[in-house]
Design an enzyme around this catalytic site. Structure first.
Site, mmCIF file in Angstrom:
data_model
loop_
_atom_site.group_PDB
_atom_site.id
_atom_site.type_symbol
_atom_site.label_atom_id
_atom_site.label_comp_id
_atom_site.label_asym_id
_atom_site.label_seq_id
_atom_site.Cartn_x
_atom_site.Cartn_y
_atom_site.Cartn_z
ATOM 1 N N SER A 147 0.803 -1.220 0.000
ATOM 2 C CA SER A 147 0.000 0.000 0.000
ATOM 3 C C SER A 147 0.838 1.273 0.000
ATOM 4 O O SER A 147 0.330 2.346 -0.339
ATOM 5 C CB SER A 147 -0.944 -0.001 1.210
ATOM 6 O OG SER A 147 -0.228 -0.237 2.408
ATOM 7 N N ASP A 394 -3.637 5.568 11.639
ATOM 8 C CA ASP A 394 -2.747 5.148 10.549
ATOM 9 C C ASP A 394 -1.491 6.004 10.631
ATOM 10 O O ASP A 394 -1.502 7.189 10.290
ATOM 11 C CB ASP A 394 -3.436 5.327 9.196
ATOM 12 C CG ASP A 394 -2.548 4.888 8.024
ATOM 13 O OD1 ASP A 394 -1.352 4.579 8.247
ATOM 14 O OD2 ASP A 394 -3.029 4.880 6.878
ATOM 15 N N HIS A 397 1.005 5.205 6.425
ATOM 16 C CA HIS A 397 0.762 5.829 5.123
ATOM 17 C C HIS A 397 0.797 7.349 5.258
ATOM 18 O O HIS A 397 0.931 7.873 6.362
ATOM 19 C CB HIS A 397 -0.578 5.360 4.561
ATOM 20 C CG HIS A 397 -0.655 3.876 4.429
ATOM 21 N ND1 HIS A 397 -1.219 3.077 5.410
ATOM 22 C CD2 HIS A 397 -0.226 3.042 3.463
ATOM 23 C CE1 HIS A 397 -1.132 1.800 5.040
ATOM 24 N NE2 HIS A 397 -0.530 1.750 3.864
#
Length: 418
Positions: A147, A394, A397
């Site tokens: 990702s 998160d 990312h």
């Protein structure tokens, strides 16, 4: 009369000669005081670096980049305030996935978008989408990995779409692998979901909750990208964090060990064994292939979870970058990085005509704890809740726009120096 005319001619010739000499002298004078204008000079990039013991302060600059005059490592530098901000916003780009759309999701601060990576000893021009698209005319590029690769592609798409809007021409069932086409430039850009780079059976949902151990075949490159490899002119490969997951390892279709699986009579192996073997398989396939592809190998991206992990209440609430010396790589990231540098060094020495470059973004990422979605991976996560309520964060990312946009400055720099 004739004598008088002769004198006049001689005087005229002397005057003309004098004017010519004055003109030449004036042009010479201008050439000295006014430098000629030219396009920005990009930094040269060559051979791999030696492994470093730890970050953020290396004992020596990486020897894989240079510029003239002198030498420069574009991956060694600092984050400097840039009041101009990013080249796009979350309203001018419609390819941002909701987990990275921090502003739309309600993140209240915006200082994190006003920083730009600046190498210590040289100039790094900003990414020019027109130049990139012209360079990629009639070509194909793929980002292969997890990702983080998808995050990078979203950033690149957002910048390129300010010049030409691409058309999405493919996506898989889970929207993890996608392909876009830029008609005006006949350029194809792909992202291929391959978190281990080799064949693997994965048993988990989109939020990372696993129902079983990964079955990982360390000696078989993933067919998802291998079957398309002959179409690519450029690829960027990246892996890392997925190798920390519970997994059973196979070679020659036989179990050779596992990581954290607790299966009777199966040898427990550390994750770096699998990571090394997977990189050997991947890099070996690329460098030995008859189809020669320009390959960028990206180093590991550290996360910034504090006081826990993603599933145990970890969070990232910092609002400014780290400065050099304020932080260092955790043991796990140091191990990954050393494996990457070692295997890259072996592969680059035996490329059989392929081009293999190190895309060393580890230090850049380490210094940006402020650029993650945190709780704003979800839409207005605290709306209607107690302010002290715990929500999933998160801290791996990147928000878009955000720090990952600077990776494209590095990308075009490397490509244009070849």
């Amino acid at each position: 009369m004739g004598v008088e005319m002769g004198k006049q001619k001689k005087i005229f010739v002397k005057i003309v000669a004098c004017l010519i000499l004055m003109g030449v002298a004036y042009r010479l004078y201008l050439s000295i005081i006014i430098p000629s204008s030219s396009s920005p000079q990009f930094i040269a990039h060559y051979s791999p670096p030696a492994p470093l013991p730890q970050l953020p302060t290396p004992p020596h600059p990486h020897p894989h980049t240079t510029s003239s005059p002198g030498s420069c490592d574009i991956f060694t530098g600092e984050w400097v305030r840039d009041p101009t901000g990013p080249p796009y916003t979350n309203t001018t780009c419609d390819t941002i996935e909701h987990h990275q759309n921090c502003m739309k999701n309600g993140r209240p601060d915006s200082d994190y978008i006003y920083w730009r990576w600046t190498p210590r000893d040289c100039n790094l021009p900003k990414f020019d989408p027109k130049t990139f698209l012209t360079f990629m005319r009639n070509k194909s590029m793929a980002f292969i990995g997890d990702s983080i690769s998808r995050n990078h592609v979203q950033s690149l798409l957002c910048i390129l779409s300010q010049v030409e809007r691409p058309v999405e021409v493919y996506h898989d069932k889970e929207y993890r692998s996608k392909r876009w086409f830029f008609h005006t430039h006949n350029f194809t850009l792909s992202v291929i979901w391959s978190p281990f780079l080799t064949e693997a059976k994965i048993f988990e949902d989109y939020d990372g909750h696993a129902s079983g151990a990964v079955r990982l075949h360390l000696d078989q490159p993933h067919s998802e990208w291998v079957n398309q490899f002959g179409k690519f002119d450029y690829v960027e490969i990246a892996a890392g964090k997925w190798f920390l997951k519970t997994a059973v390892y196979y070679e020659n279709s036989t179990i050779v060990g596992c990581h954290n699986c607790k299966i009777e009579n199966v040898t427990e192996l550390e994750f770096d064994y699998a990571y090394r073997r997977a990189l050997q398989t991947t890099l070996g396939f690329i460098t030995k292939s008859d189809h020669k592809v320009y390959t960028l190998f990206q180093t590991t991206t550290p996360d910034h979870f504090e006081n826990g992990e993603w599933n145990t209440g970890g969070y990232c609430n910092r609002t400014v970058p780290f400065e050099e010396g304020e932080t260092e790589l955790r043991d796990i990231d140091s191990i990954m990085r050393n494996v990457e540098l070692e295997e890259f060094k072996k592969a680059v020495g035996d490329t059989n005509g392929s081009t293999l470059k190190l895309f060393d973004t580890t230090r850049l990422a380490l210094l940006r704890p402020d650029g993650h979605p945190g709780p704003y991976r979800a839409f207005h996560p605290f709306e209607g809740k107690d302010p002290s309520a715990k929500v999933q964060n998160d801290c791996l990312h990147w928000c878009l726009p955000g720090p990952i946009d600077s990776w494209n400055d590095l990308l075009i720099n490397i490509l244009l120096t070849e």
